[in-house]
Design a protein around this motif. Sequence first.
Motif, PDB file in Angstrom:
ATOM      1  N   GLU A 161       0.800  -1.208   0.000  1.00 29.61           N
ATOM      2  CA  GLU A 161       0.000   0.000   0.000  1.00 29.61           C
ATOM      3  C   GLU A 161       0.834   1.259   0.000  1.00 29.61           C
ATOM      4  O   GLU A 161       0.313   2.346   0.154  1.00 29.61           O
ATOM      5  N   PHE A 169      -5.048   9.799   3.509  1.00 29.07           N
ATOM      6  CA  PHE A 169      -5.078   8.573   2.711  1.00 29.07           C
ATOM      7  C   PHE A 169      -6.306   8.659   1.821  1.00 29.07           C
ATOM      8  O   PHE A 169      -7.244   9.401   2.107  1.00 29.07           O
ATOM      9  N   SER A 210      -8.754   1.840   3.007  1.00 36.10           N
ATOM     10  CA  SER A 210      -7.335   1.635   3.307  1.00 36.10           C
ATOM     11  C   SER A 210      -7.188   0.991   4.676  1.00 36.10           C
ATOM     12  O   SER A 210      -7.731   1.488   5.673  1.00 36.10           O
ATOM     13  N   SER A 262      -8.012  -3.385  -2.287  1.00 37.27           N
ATOM     14  CA  SER A 262      -7.663  -4.336  -1.229  1.00 37.27           C
ATOM     15  C   SER A 262      -8.227  -5.695  -1.572  1.00 37.27           C
ATOM     16  O   SER A 262      -9.266  -5.809  -2.234  1.00 37.27           O
ATOM     17  N   TRP A 299     -13.262   0.611  -1.138  1.00 34.13           N
ATOM     18  CA  TRP A 299     -12.447   1.136  -2.227  1.00 34.13           C
ATOM     19  C   TRP A 299     -13.274   1.286  -3.508  1.00 34.13           C
ATOM     20  O   TRP A 299     -13.263   2.343  -4.154  1.00 34.13           O
TER      21      TRP A 299
END
Length: 378
Positions: A80, A180, A185, A255, A264
Amino acid sequence: MKPGILVISHGSREKEWVERVEETVAEARRALSGLQPGGRKTQTAFGRNADAAAKGVCDEGACAGRATDERAAGGNAAGERADNGSTAVVRAVDGSATGGSSTDERAIGSRSSVEGATDRRAAGAIATGEESAIQGAAGEGTAVEVEGAYLELVEGRLIQDGIDRLEAAGVTHLLAIPLFLSTGSTHVDEIGWALGAYPKPRRETELQRMRVRARLTYGRPLANDPEVADALADLAARASANPADESLLVIGHGSDEPWFCEAWERELRGLADRIAERVGFADAAAATLRPDLVAQQAKRLRNRRPGSRIVAVPAFVSGGYFTAKVVPERLAGLGCAYVPGSIIPHPRVTDWIVRQALEWLERLKRTGDAGMENDGAT
């Protein structure tokens, strides 16, 4: 009562990566001292360079990227990290050279056709520098302390260091903003738990609980907020020749874990829709690198609009290994126009930080206690 803002980013061994974050935090600090963001009139995103590392357009992901072995090995187990990379040569869709090195921080590299198109869409895209009500929200004479901190790799500037500095300055109420991209995340999740914003992380983490004496509010990541869409719309417009006959593909990390993956995909889809509306693309879709949905989504766009040109944009906080190497590799052979770039140091990110801070300060002033909240991390 003394408020403080802690802007938390991932961290990198790369100097330029950290400098971009520091520049963004410094502009937020100036803004929260009562100035306009960065002490300047905010301009329309379409008229600004979305990232100093974005110089032009790559055809079929063929832009040359230099990623050192240290960058390639530097990604964590979850892959990541977005450590800073560099773009050596960038080619326009028609094959002509438009690029430069990533160290040429102010190179523009956009074609006149793109600039003409963006000028027509600029009006009304973004707020244009109204006076902020920062002091009014914070309270008369209240100074707002602002610090930047990193999850890892930046010695002396880690999250606990930032907390300690703010508390040493007398901060009693703390807003921690995760810089982020997505609520999906895993870093947003583990940082929130480590700060004490909620009792249990969604997945195991090696982080330890932080020492926080101030009353804490955990903010929200960038997600598909309008400022983020503005920044990436500026980037997308650089690759666009005729958006009304083009499709947009927004690419983010993603992810492999179900809940995180869902977040996401949901937020990237929302971001793609916002960008498409701002620039005027005929169609839009979003894809993740994990799981790898890039080719699948590009195919869907082509099936919906056969012959339509696809503009691919990376949705990453900072440019580096992923934007310079991984994304172009996934796009290879798909016939997409690609602009290597990222969200910072676009000035709209400063606006995003300031807006989140002002909302929190207003609540703090109204209620006298905005502590231990979670504004959307879970």
